[in-house]
Every structure is written in structure tokens, then in C-alpha cells.
Design a protein around this motif. Structure first.
Motif, PDB file in Angstrom:
ATOM      1  N   GLY A 183       3.215  -2.004 -13.141  1.00 36.44           N
ATOM      2  CA  GLY A 183       2.785  -1.593 -11.813  1.00 36.44           C
ATOM      3  C   GLY A 183       3.140  -2.559 -10.703  1.00 36.44           C
ATOM      4  O   GLY A 183       3.679  -2.166  -9.669  1.00 36.44           O
ATOM      5  N   GLY A 184       2.840  -3.834 -10.893  1.00 34.27           N
ATOM      6  CA  GLY A 184       3.104  -4.814  -9.852  1.00 34.27           C
ATOM      7  C   GLY A 184       4.578  -4.938  -9.525  1.00 34.27           C
ATOM      8  O   GLY A 184       4.971  -5.032  -8.353  1.00 34.27           O
ATOM      9  N   ARG A 185       5.401  -4.953 -10.540  1.00 32.38           N
ATOM     10  CA  ARG A 185       6.843  -5.053 -10.335  1.00 32.38           C
ATOM     11  C   ARG A 185       7.378  -3.812  -9.646  1.00 32.38           C
ATOM     12  O   ARG A 185       8.208  -3.895  -8.736  1.00 32.38           O
ATOM     13  N   ALA A 186       6.895  -2.642 -10.072  1.00 29.13           N
ATOM     14  CA  ALA A 186       7.341  -1.391  -9.465  1.00 29.13           C
ATOM     15  C   ALA A 186       6.985  -1.347  -7.980  1.00 29.13           C
ATOM     16  O   ALA A 186       7.798  -0.942  -7.144  1.00 29.13           O
ATOM     17  N   ARG A 187       5.772  -1.773  -7.646  1.00 28.36           N
ATOM     18  CA  ARG A 187       5.346  -1.767  -6.238  1.00 28.36           C
ATOM     19  C   ARG A 187       6.172  -2.739  -5.401  1.00 28.36           C
ATOM     20  O   ARG A 187       6.512  -2.450  -4.250  1.00 28.36           O
ATOM     21  N   ALA A 188       6.491  -3.896  -5.980  1.00 25.15           N
ATOM     22  CA  ALA A 188       7.281  -4.881  -5.244  1.00 25.15           C
ATOM     23  C   ALA A 188       8.675  -4.346  -4.930  1.00 25.15           C
ATOM     24  O   ALA A 188       9.175  -4.477  -3.797  1.00 25.15           O
ATOM     25  N   ILE A 189       9.308  -3.736  -5.927  1.00 20.28           N
ATOM     26  CA  ILE A 189      10.651  -3.192  -5.718  1.00 20.28           C
ATOM     27  C   ILE A 189      10.610  -2.022  -4.741  1.00 20.28           C
ATOM     28  O   ILE A 189      11.465  -1.898  -3.858  1.00 20.28           O
ATOM     29  N   ALA A 190       9.609  -1.156  -4.901  1.00 13.88           N
ATOM     30  CA  ALA A 190       9.487  -0.006  -4.001  1.00 13.88           C
ATOM     31  C   ALA A 190       9.287  -0.462  -2.560  1.00 13.88           C
ATOM     32  O   ALA A 190       9.874   0.102  -1.626  1.00 13.88           O
ATOM     33  N   THR A 191       8.459  -1.489  -2.370  1.00 14.26           N
ATOM     34  CA  THR A 191       8.215  -2.016  -1.023  1.00 14.26           C
ATOM     35  C   THR A 191       9.499  -2.566  -0.421  1.00 14.26           C
ATOM     36  O   THR A 191       9.805  -2.340   0.755  1.00 14.26           O
ATOM     37  N   GLU A 192      10.281  -3.277  -1.231  1.00 11.20           N
ATOM     38  CA  GLU A 192      11.559  -3.810  -0.749  1.00 11.20           C
ATOM     39  C   GLU A 192      12.505  -2.686  -0.331  1.00 11.20           C
ATOM     40  O   GLU A 192      13.182  -2.782   0.699  1.00 11.20           O
ATOM     41  N   ARG A 193      12.543  -1.620  -1.120  1.00 10.96           N
ATOM     42  CA  ARG A 193      13.424  -0.498  -0.788  1.00 10.96           C
ATOM     43  C   ARG A 193      12.972   0.194   0.497  1.00 10.96           C
ATOM     44  O   ARG A 193      13.803   0.587   1.325  1.00 10.96           O
ATOM     45  N   ILE A 194      11.670   0.358   0.637  1.00  9.33           N
ATOM     46  CA  ILE A 194      11.138   1.019   1.835  1.00  9.33           C
ATOM     47  C   ILE A 194      11.476   0.212   3.082  1.00  9.33           C
ATOM     48  O   ILE A 194      11.964   0.756   4.083  1.00  9.33           O
TER      49      ILE A 194
ATOM     50  N   GLY B 251       0.798  -1.227   0.000  1.00  7.11           N
ATOM     51  CA  GLY B 251       0.000   0.000   0.000  1.00  7.11           C
ATOM     52  C   GLY B 251       0.827   1.273   0.000  1.00  7.11           C
ATOM     53  O   GLY B 251       0.511   2.229  -0.716  1.00  7.11           O
ATOM     54  N   ALA B 252       1.883   1.315   0.806  1.00  6.26           N
ATOM     55  CA  ALA B 252       2.731   2.515   0.865  1.00  6.26           C
ATOM     56  C   ALA B 252       3.367   2.774  -0.490  1.00  6.26           C
ATOM     57  O   ALA B 252       3.402   3.915  -0.969  1.00  6.26           O
ATOM     58  N   ALA B 253       3.872   1.708  -1.118  1.00  7.62           N
ATOM     59  CA  ALA B 253       4.489   1.853  -2.431  1.00  7.62           C
ATOM     60  C   ALA B 253       3.468   2.315  -3.460  1.00  7.62           C
ATOM     61  O   ALA B 253       3.772   3.147  -4.325  1.00  7.62           O
ATOM     62  N   TRP B 254       2.256   1.799  -3.362  1.00  8.02           N
ATOM     63  CA  TRP B 254       1.196   2.188  -4.305  1.00  8.02           C
ATOM     64  C   TRP B 254       0.933   3.684  -4.219  1.00  8.02           C
ATOM     65  O   TRP B 254       0.858   4.378  -5.234  1.00  8.02           O
ATOM     66  N   MET B 255       0.788   4.191  -2.994  1.00  8.96           N
ATOM     67  CA  MET B 255       0.512   5.619  -2.822  1.00  8.96           C
ATOM     68  C   MET B 255       1.683   6.474  -3.292  1.00  8.96           C
ATOM     69  O   MET B 255       1.486   7.521  -3.919  1.00  8.96           O
ATOM     70  N   ALA B 256       2.894   6.025  -2.993  1.00  7.10           N
ATOM     71  CA  ALA B 256       4.073   6.798  -3.391  1.00  7.10           C
ATOM     72  C   ALA B 256       4.186   6.885  -4.908  1.00  7.10           C
ATOM     73  O   ALA B 256       4.422   7.963  -5.472  1.00  7.10           O
ATOM     74  N   LEU B 257       4.001   5.775  -5.581  1.00  9.52           N
ATOM     75  CA  LEU B 257       4.122   5.752  -7.033  1.00  9.52           C
ATOM     76  C   LEU B 257       2.932   6.449  -7.695  1.00  9.52           C
ATOM     77  O   LEU B 257       3.064   7.047  -8.763  1.00  9.52           O
ATOM     78  N   ASP B 258       1.776   6.386  -7.054  1.00 12.00           N
ATOM     79  CA  ASP B 258       0.576   6.999  -7.603  1.00 12.00           C
ATOM     80  C   ASP B 258       0.627   8.515  -7.549  1.00 12.00           C
ATOM     81  O   ASP B 258       0.095   9.199  -8.425  1.00 12.00           O
ATOM     82  N   THR B 259       1.269   9.041  -6.517  1.00  9.51           N
ATOM     83  CA  THR B 259       1.256  10.498  -6.294  1.00  9.51           C
ATOM     84  C   THR B 259       2.597  11.174  -6.560  1.00  9.51           C
ATOM     85  O   THR B 259       2.652  12.398  -6.676  1.00  9.51           O
ATOM     86  N   GLY B 260       3.667  10.409  -6.608  1.00  5.04           N
ATOM     87  CA  GLY B 260       4.986  11.012  -6.736  1.00  5.04           C
ATOM     88  C   GLY B 260       5.478  11.646  -5.452  1.00  5.04           C
ATOM     89  O   GLY B 260       6.414  12.452  -5.460  1.00  5.04           O
ATOM     90  N   ALA B 261       4.847  11.293  -4.324  1.00  8.12           N
ATOM     91  CA  ALA B 261       5.238  11.870  -3.040  1.00  8.12           C
ATOM     92  C   ALA B 261       6.653  11.442  -2.652  1.00  8.12           C
ATOM     93  O   ALA B 261       7.109  10.354  -3.001  1.00  8.12           O
ATOM     94  N   THR B 262       7.327  12.303  -1.923  1.00  6.15           N
ATOM     95  CA  THR B 262       8.627  11.959  -1.366  1.00  6.15           C
ATOM     96  C   THR B 262       8.437  10.939  -0.256  1.00  6.15           C
ATOM     97  O   THR B 262       7.614  11.135   0.636  1.00  6.15           O
ATOM     98  N   VAL B 263       9.174   9.845  -0.313  1.00  2.00           N
ATOM     99  CA  VAL B 263       9.072   8.797   0.697  1.00  2.00           C
ATOM    100  C   VAL B 263      10.229   8.927   1.676  1.00  2.00           C
ATOM    101  O   VAL B 263      11.392   8.814   1.298  1.00  2.00           O
TER     102      VAL B 263
ATOM    103  N   ASP C 230      13.316   5.652 -10.755  1.00  2.00           N
ATOM    104  CA  ASP C 230      13.672   4.711 -11.810  1.00  2.00           C
ATOM    105  C   ASP C 230      12.628   3.627 -12.031  1.00  2.00           C
ATOM    106  O   ASP C 230      12.755   2.807 -12.941  1.00  2.00           O
ATOM    107  N   LEU C 231      11.570   3.628 -11.214  1.00  2.00           N
ATOM    108  CA  LEU C 231      10.559   2.582 -11.315  1.00  2.00           C
ATOM    109  C   LEU C 231       9.379   2.973 -12.202  1.00  2.00           C
ATOM    110  O   LEU C 231       8.500   2.155 -12.460  1.00  2.00           O
ATOM    111  N   ALA C 232       9.373   4.194 -12.689  1.00  2.00           N
ATOM    112  CA  ALA C 232       8.232   4.708 -13.441  1.00  2.00           C
ATOM    113  C   ALA C 232       7.940   3.892 -14.700  1.00  2.00           C
ATOM    114  O   ALA C 232       6.775   3.741 -15.094  1.00  2.00           O
ATOM    115  N   ALA C 233       8.968   3.363 -15.326  1.00  2.00           N
ATOM    116  CA  ALA C 233       8.778   2.647 -16.592  1.00  2.00           C
ATOM    117  C   ALA C 233       8.435   1.174 -16.405  1.00  2.00           C
ATOM    118  O   ALA C 233       8.128   0.479 -17.380  1.00  2.00           O
ATOM    119  N   LEU C 234       8.463   0.684 -15.175  1.00  2.00           N
ATOM    120  CA  LEU C 234       8.192  -0.726 -14.920  1.00  2.00           C
ATOM    121  C   LEU C 234       6.698  -1.000 -14.802  1.00  2.00           C
ATOM    122  O   LEU C 234       5.918  -0.105 -14.473  1.00  2.00           O
TER     123      LEU C 234
END
Length: 241
Positions: A208-219, A151-163, A202-206
Motif C-alpha cells: 500500500g505505501g509504495r503504491a500510494r507513493a508512486i501514484a502520488t508521483e504520477r499524479i 490522500g488523492a492516491a489513497w482514494m484512487a487506489l481504494d475505489t478504482g476511480a479514474t484519475v 499496475d500498482l495493484a500488486a504493490l
């Protein structure tokens, strides 16, 4: 409770922190310092303006108080809908209080209904506010850092918010809300660490599911680096909080 298991109630305009929030924070800051002497590290890592998603580990009921008290700007969280719907004078007082601090009422739910809670969080971020979330979903009873929900990754990628990752240390040694007299256990000082913003550009071009998974791992990796917690490798199912 997190944005992964809740949905917002109704379609009223999103609340904003009011005078009660700022007065309460002004009162609680010196009180927390006297009782717990919390250390605060990295406040400058939180941008002064613009949408910010504060992603934190979750050890105690105090976490939703300690973050707003120590953050350099107002922070909003999703709030159980029961706090807004109780009857009588006490119910009216609770509703007024949680509305005044910018709480967003949500119902617990599962599956596709959970998307509504993510939308509520995204709306807060799009308004340029700071929004706090616990990617683990619930409090960690064993002290380990559990797998993050997307969920956190979804919101971050959806809005472009600083995490900004947040590491909470020792908050589980602070007495819970139901106790009248807080205390420190063994002299341990609670600590709030605001980490360096996480780059997800760098996840913008991936996909959605893959981008969220990587973002969650980074967070979660950033949170672990701040807290030093051992990872459980599992979803946290130890608490209903």
C-alpha cells in the motif's frame, strides 16, 4: 483544505448536488466567460459516467468554482464545517446553499482522524460521482507546484476511480471572493486543462505505501506537465486555505 487535514462531521448520508448547483453553474458559465474568457482544454478526457477523481493544482479561491463551472459533469468538494454550523438566518442560508451544491462538511484535524475525510471522498467516488481534490493541500502562494499528499492516491487506489489530472493556469490573477468586482490582471486568461487519465492499474500488486507513493508521483507529474509549473520539492505550508 484537503482530505489530508480534515474529517467529516456526523454520519448523515452524503449530499448530492441539487437544483441550486445546476442553476448556479448555468448562470456562472456565461458570467465567467464574459469576465475572464477562460480557456478550457480536454473536457473529453473526463469520463461521462463512473467514479472520477479530479486532481488539480491549487492557485486561487476561485479554483473550487472554476472546476465545477468548466467540468462536463457535477463535481463535489469537501467543505469547511463552519459553513454548516453558523447561527442565525445567514447561517441557515449558508447551510442550505452548501448542502444544495453537494458540499461535504468536514472538520480540520490531523493524524489518524484525517482518515475519516478520505473515507468521505471514497464514499462519493463509490457512488459513481466526480470528486475534486488538491493534492498540494493548500493554495500555492509562490506559483510553484508543491509536493503532493498521498490522500488523492489513497482514494484512487481504494475505489478504482479514474484519475484525471487538472492543470489550472492564471487563476491566481482572478480576484478573490471578497472582492465585489472580478477582474483580469494584465489581460491574462485563466485556463483549465483536463489531462489524459492516469493509469494506476499496475500498482495493484504493490504494498500500500509504495503504491500510494508512486501514484502520488504520477499524479503530480501529470499536473506539472499540464501547467508547466516549477516544482518546489517541498510540502506547501504557505497557506491555510
Amino acid at each position: 483544505m484537503t482530505s489530508n487535514d480534515a474529517v467529516p462531521v456526523g454520519s448523515t448520508p452524503l449530499p448530492r448536488p441539487g437544483a441550486v448547483y445546476f442553476i448556479g453553474r448555468a448562470v456562472l458559465r456565461p458570467l465567467f466567460w464574459m469576465l475572464y474568457r477562460p480557456r478550457v482544454v480536454g473536457r473529453r478526457n473526463v469520463p461521462a459516467a463512473g467514479p472520477v477523481l479530479l486532481a488539480s493544482n491549487h492557485l486561487s479561491s476561485w479554483d473550487t468554482v472554476l472546476i465545477p463551472v468548466t467540468a462536463p459533469r457535477p463535481v463535489q468538494f469537501l467543505t469547511k464545517s463552519s459553513y454548516f454550523t453558523r447561527s442565525g438566518r445567514l447561517g441557515a442560508l449558508m447551510k442550505w446553499f452548501f448542502q444544495s451544491i453537494g458540499g461535504v462538511p468536514v472538520l480540520r484535524a490531523a493524524g489518524r482522524d484525517a482518515r475519516s475525510a478520505l473515507d468521505a471522498g471514497s464514499s462519493i467516488l463509490r457512488a459513481g460521482s466526480a470528486f475534486g481534490v488538491f493534492p498540494e493541500g493548500t493554495r500555492s502562494r509562490d506559483g510553484k507546484l508543491h509536493r503532493g499528499h498521498p490522500g488523492a492516491a489513497w482514494m484512487a487506489l481504494d475505489t478504482g476511480a479514474t484519475v484525471v489530472p487538472v492543470g489550472l493556469i492564471g487563476t491566481d490573477a482572478m480576484r478573490a471572493f471578497r472582492h465585489l468586482l472580478p477582474r483580469r490582471a494584465g489581460g491574462m486568461r485563466a485556463e483549465v486543462r483536463y489531462g489524459t487519465p492516469i493509469d494506476l492499474s499496475d500498482l495493484a500488486a504493490l504494498p500500500g505505501g509504495r503504491a500510494r507513493a508512486i501514484a502520488t508521483e504520477r499524479i503530480m507529474a501529470a499536473i506539472a506537465a499540464l501547467t508547466g509549473q516549477q516544482g518546489s520539492g517541498e510540502v506547501n505550508a504557505s497557506s491555510r486555505d
